[in-house]
Design a protein around this motif. Structure first.
Motif, mmCIF file in Angstrom:
data_model
loop_
_atom_site.group_PDB
_atom_site.id
_atom_site.type_symbol
_atom_site.label_atom_id
_atom_site.label_comp_id
_atom_site.label_asym_id
_atom_site.label_seq_id
_atom_site.Cartn_x
_atom_site.Cartn_y
_atom_site.Cartn_z
ATOM 1 N N ALA A 174 -17.324 -0.659 -4.422
ATOM 2 C CA ALA A 174 -17.539 -1.825 -3.550
ATOM 3 C C ALA A 174 -16.424 -1.874 -2.521
ATOM 4 C CB ALA A 174 -17.568 -3.115 -4.362
ATOM 5 N N ILE A 175 -16.640 -2.660 -1.465
ATOM 6 C CA ILE A 175 -15.642 -2.918 -0.441
ATOM 7 C C ILE A 175 -15.285 -4.395 -0.504
ATOM 8 C CG2 ILE A 175 -15.090 -2.815 2.022
ATOM 9 C CD1 ILE A 175 -15.554 -0.098 0.781
ATOM 10 N N ASN A 176 -14.011 -4.716 -0.312
ATOM 11 C CA ASN A 176 -13.515 -6.075 -0.472
ATOM 12 C C ASN A 176 -13.160 -6.702 0.876
ATOM 13 O OD1 ASN A 176 -13.582 -5.989 -3.424
ATOM 14 N ND2 ASN A 176 -11.994 -4.433 -3.188
ATOM 15 N N PRO A 177 -12.953 -8.038 0.917
ATOM 16 C CA PRO A 177 -12.709 -8.722 2.188
ATOM 17 C C PRO A 177 -11.496 -8.224 2.955
ATOM 18 C CG PRO A 177 -13.197 -10.304 0.455
ATOM 19 C CD PRO A 177 -13.036 -8.979 -0.210
ATOM 20 N N ASP A 178 -10.526 -7.628 2.242
ATOM 21 C CA ASP A 178 -9.327 -7.120 2.906
ATOM 22 C C ASP A 178 -9.463 -5.658 3.315
ATOM 23 O OD1 ASP A 178 -9.365 -6.080 0.367
ATOM 24 O OD2 ASP A 178 -7.432 -6.900 -0.252
ATOM 25 N N GLY A 179 -10.691 -5.109 3.220
ATOM 26 C CA GLY A 179 -10.912 -3.724 3.597
ATOM 27 C C GLY A 179 -10.581 -2.734 2.511
ATOM 28 N N ASP A 180 -10.232 -3.216 1.341
ATOM 29 C CA ASP A 180 -9.835 -2.401 0.199
ATOM 30 C C ASP A 180 -11.081 -1.959 -0.567
ATOM 31 O OD1 ASP A 180 -8.311 -1.221 -1.738
ATOM 32 O OD2 ASP A 180 -7.656 -3.072 -2.686
ATOM 33 N N ALA A 181 -11.203 -0.669 -0.842
ATOM 34 C CA ALA A 181 -12.329 -0.153 -1.608
ATOM 35 C C ALA A 181 -11.984 -0.122 -3.092
ATOM 36 C CB ALA A 181 -12.692 1.251 -1.127
ATOM 37 N N ARG A 230 -14.143 -9.394 -9.709
ATOM 38 C CA ARG A 230 -14.042 -8.025 -10.218
ATOM 39 C C ARG A 230 -12.819 -7.282 -9.686
ATOM 40 N NH1 ARG A 230 -15.207 -5.657 -5.619
ATOM 41 N NH2 ARG A 230 -16.691 -6.676 -4.215
ATOM 42 N N HIS A 231 -12.049 -7.922 -8.813
ATOM 43 C CA HIS A 231 -11.026 -7.189 -8.070
ATOM 44 C C HIS A 231 -9.782 -8.062 -7.917
ATOM 45 C CE1 HIS A 231 -9.067 -5.189 -4.648
ATOM 46 N NE2 HIS A 231 -9.175 -6.301 -3.959
ATOM 47 N N THR A 232 -8.611 -7.476 -8.206
ATOM 48 C CA THR A 232 -7.343 -8.168 -7.999
ATOM 49 C C THR A 232 -6.702 -7.639 -6.730
ATOM 50 O OG1 THR A 232 -6.994 -8.414 -10.380
ATOM 51 C CG2 THR A 232 -5.071 -8.671 -8.960
ATOM 52 N N PRO A 233 -6.582 -8.466 -5.690
ATOM 53 C CA PRO A 233 -6.019 -7.986 -4.425
ATOM 54 C C PRO A 233 -4.566 -7.538 -4.589
ATOM 55 C CG PRO A 233 -7.113 -10.117 -4.152
ATOM 56 C CD PRO A 233 -6.991 -9.871 -5.616
ATOM 57 N N MET A 234 -4.141 -6.660 -3.712
ATOM 58 C CA MET A 234 -2.751 -6.228 -3.695
ATOM 59 C C MET A 234 -1.850 -7.416 -3.378
ATOM 60 S SD MET A 234 -0.396 -3.974 -3.969
ATOM 61 C CE MET A 234 -1.441 -2.518 -4.214
ATOM 62 N N THR A 235 -0.731 -7.509 -4.088
ATOM 63 C CA THR A 235 0.253 -8.558 -3.822
ATOM 64 C C THR A 235 1.456 -7.949 -3.110
ATOM 65 O OG1 THR A 235 1.477 -8.297 -5.895
ATOM 66 C CG2 THR A 235 -0.463 -9.766 -5.918
ATOM 67 N N TYR A 236 2.156 -8.779 -2.368
ATOM 68 C CA TYR A 236 3.325 -8.300 -1.634
ATOM 69 C C TYR A 236 4.417 -7.768 -2.575
ATOM 70 C CZ TYR A 236 7.091 -8.160 1.803
ATOM 71 O OH TYR A 236 8.108 -7.751 2.612
ATOM 72 N N PRO A 237 4.733 -8.468 -3.689
ATOM 73 C CA PRO A 237 5.755 -7.919 -4.586
ATOM 74 C C PRO A 237 5.381 -6.556 -5.150
ATOM 75 C CG PRO A 237 5.417 -10.248 -5.035
ATOM 76 C CD PRO A 237 4.328 -9.831 -4.093
ATOM 77 N N ASP A 238 4.107 -6.369 -5.522
ATOM 78 C CA ASP A 238 3.685 -5.077 -6.061
ATOM 79 C C ASP A 238 3.778 -3.987 -4.999
ATOM 80 O OD1 ASP A 238 3.177 -6.133 -8.545
ATOM 81 O OD2 ASP A 238 1.005 -6.257 -8.283
ATOM 82 N N PHE A 239 3.344 -4.286 -3.786
ATOM 83 C CA PHE A 239 3.335 -3.293 -2.719
ATOM 84 C C PHE A 239 4.744 -2.833 -2.387
ATOM 85 C CE2 PHE A 239 3.313 -1.867 1.684
ATOM 86 C CZ PHE A 239 2.171 -1.076 1.749
ATOM 87 N N THR A 240 5.682 -3.756 -2.304
ATOM 88 C CA THR A 240 7.044 -3.399 -1.903
ATOM 89 C C THR A 240 7.846 -2.766 -3.026
ATOM 90 O OG1 THR A 240 7.747 -5.675 -2.379
ATOM 91 C CG2 THR A 240 7.169 -5.141 -0.092
ATOM 92 N N ALA A 241 7.463 -3.024 -4.285
ATOM 93 C CA ALA A 241 8.270 -2.550 -5.414
ATOM 94 C C ALA A 241 7.823 -1.209 -5.975
ATOM 95 C CB ALA A 241 8.252 -3.595 -6.536
ATOM 96 N N SER A 242 6.595 -0.791 -5.711
ATOM 97 C CA SER A 242 6.043 0.360 -6.420
ATOM 98 C C SER A 242 5.420 1.374 -5.473
ATOM 99 C CB SER A 242 4.986 -0.113 -7.431
ATOM 100 O OG SER A 242 4.244 0.968 -7.943
ATOM 101 N N ALA A 243 5.929 2.608 -5.514
ATOM 102 C CA ALA A 243 5.337 3.676 -4.716
ATOM 103 C C ALA A 243 3.919 3.975 -5.187
ATOM 104 C CB ALA A 243 6.202 4.938 -4.809
ATOM 105 N N GLN A 244 3.677 3.872 -6.499
ATOM 106 C CA GLN A 244 2.338 4.113 -7.020
ATOM 107 C C GLN A 244 1.364 3.037 -6.531
ATOM 108 O OE1 GLN A 244 1.016 6.670 -8.434
ATOM 109 N NE2 GLN A 244 -0.991 5.677 -8.660
ATOM 110 N N ALA A 245 1.834 1.784 -6.469
ATOM 111 C CA ALA A 245 0.981 0.709 -5.955
ATOM 112 C C ALA A 245 0.635 0.967 -4.494
ATOM 113 C CB ALA A 245 1.679 -0.634 -6.104
ATOM 114 N N ARG A 246 1.600 1.464 -3.716
ATOM 115 C CA ARG A 246 1.319 1.768 -2.313
ATOM 116 C C ARG A 246 0.342 2.932 -2.197
ATOM 117 N NH1 ARG A 246 6.874 0.509 -2.045
ATOM 118 N NH2 ARG A 246 7.558 2.688 -2.022
ATOM 119 N N ARG A 247 0.478 3.941 -3.071
ATOM 120 C CA ARG A 247 -0.467 5.059 -3.053
ATOM 121 C C ARG A 247 -1.879 4.548 -3.348
ATOM 122 N NH1 ARG A 247 1.825 8.001 -6.450
ATOM 123 N NH2 ARG A 247 2.768 9.467 -4.986
#
Length: 297
Positions: free
Chosen positions: A172-179, A60-77
């Protein structure tokens, strides 16, 4: 007194799909020199879901990827809003019987080390020492500009100050601590920069699409070389970060034992796969060996 048997690798065609026989695990621990490799399945009994088991977060959940995190301020938000909220629940998790059993094996001298793919710190909370956190830890934050590290608690305080009243209800809460939050729930959540240089902050964890630091990988390889056997606990071994150590151990003729209820990618390399819940299984093994587990939380 248990005899200290000589363990050997068995060809995969001779292995059953899964067993409830804990004797090979007990035998390996009685020999000693066991290197533990743990995955998300070890923490499910602490209320932290895994990725790939039945009902795992990847359904049900797509974890954050490194390329998305570093490329997008909205992804980081989006990430920091979800992670900030998730940490409140994640931080309340306590070690379960499986973590306590691993710590007890270590105190008894049965282990040569612990490598964990988890980022929750529950091995250490249970009393295990010298744990190698293969994928990092949610307890730390690193600046991608200046490289400074800081405690996650400090960042949590700053995010609270920047986002007073932020308290959506997560699905829900995910294994990486992401809600799990919707974009509407994330809203205009404010991300804070590095306090030293104003750069982008990232949790000190290995995101999907990011490589484990080479020095850490080599350290783990050295632990495999020094171990008598490898005991995999609660990992599907789907990704290479953990599977490579199983292949290394098997290639060196070292017994690989897996305790995981579902089949894993490492099964063809294993002496056995025990298909039992981890907490009860490891507690039973400790009982067989006369090792007190205790109740440290």
């Amino acid at each position: 007194m248990r005899m200290r048997p000589t363990l050997s690798w068995v060809p995969p065609e001779d292995l059953p799909p899964g067993t409830t026989d804990l004797e090979p695990v007990a035998d390996a621990l009685s020999v000693g020199g066991v290197l533990v490799l743990s995955g998300a399945g070890l923490s499910t009994e602490s209320g932290i879901p895994d990725y790939r088991g039945k009902g795992g977060s990847l359904t049900r959940h797509t974890p954050m990827t490194y390329p998305d995190f570093t490329a997008s301020a909205q992804a980081r938000r989006r990430y920091w809003a979800r992670s900030h909220l998730g940490l409140r629940t994640f931080g309340r998790a306590r070690p379960n019987a499986g973590h306590r059993a691993v710590a007890a094996f270590g105190r008894h001298g049965a282990l040569s080390g612990v490598i964990t793919q988890n980022v929750d710190g529950l091995h250490q909370a249970a009393g295990s020492e010298h744990v190698v956190e293969l994928h990092g830890s949610l307890d730390r934050v690193v600046c991608l500009s200046c490289g400074a590290y800081s405690p996650r608690g400090e960042l949590a305080r700053r995010l609270e100050e920047a986002n007073p009243g932020f308290a959506p209800v997560a699905a829900a809460i995910n294994p990486d601590g992401d809600a799990d939050l919707t974009d509407d729930q994330v809203g205009d959540f404010r991300v804070v920069p590095c306090a030293q240089c104003g750069g982008v902050l990232k949790p000190d964890v290995v995101f999907f699409g990011e490589a484990v630091p080479p020095a850490r990988v080599e350290h783990c390889r050295e632990l495999v070389r020094e171990a008598a056997s490898l005991l995999v606990l609660g990992s599907s071994l789907t990704v290479m970060s953990g599977l490579r150590f199983v292949r290394q151990a098997a290639g060196a003729g070292k017994p690989v034992l897996i305790v995981n209820q579902d089949p894993t990618r490492g099964d063809p390399h294993a002496l056995t796969r025990v298909a039992l819940p981890l907490g009860p299984a490891l507690t039973a093994v400790a009982g067989q060996l006369g090792i007190p587990v205790g109740d440290r939380t």
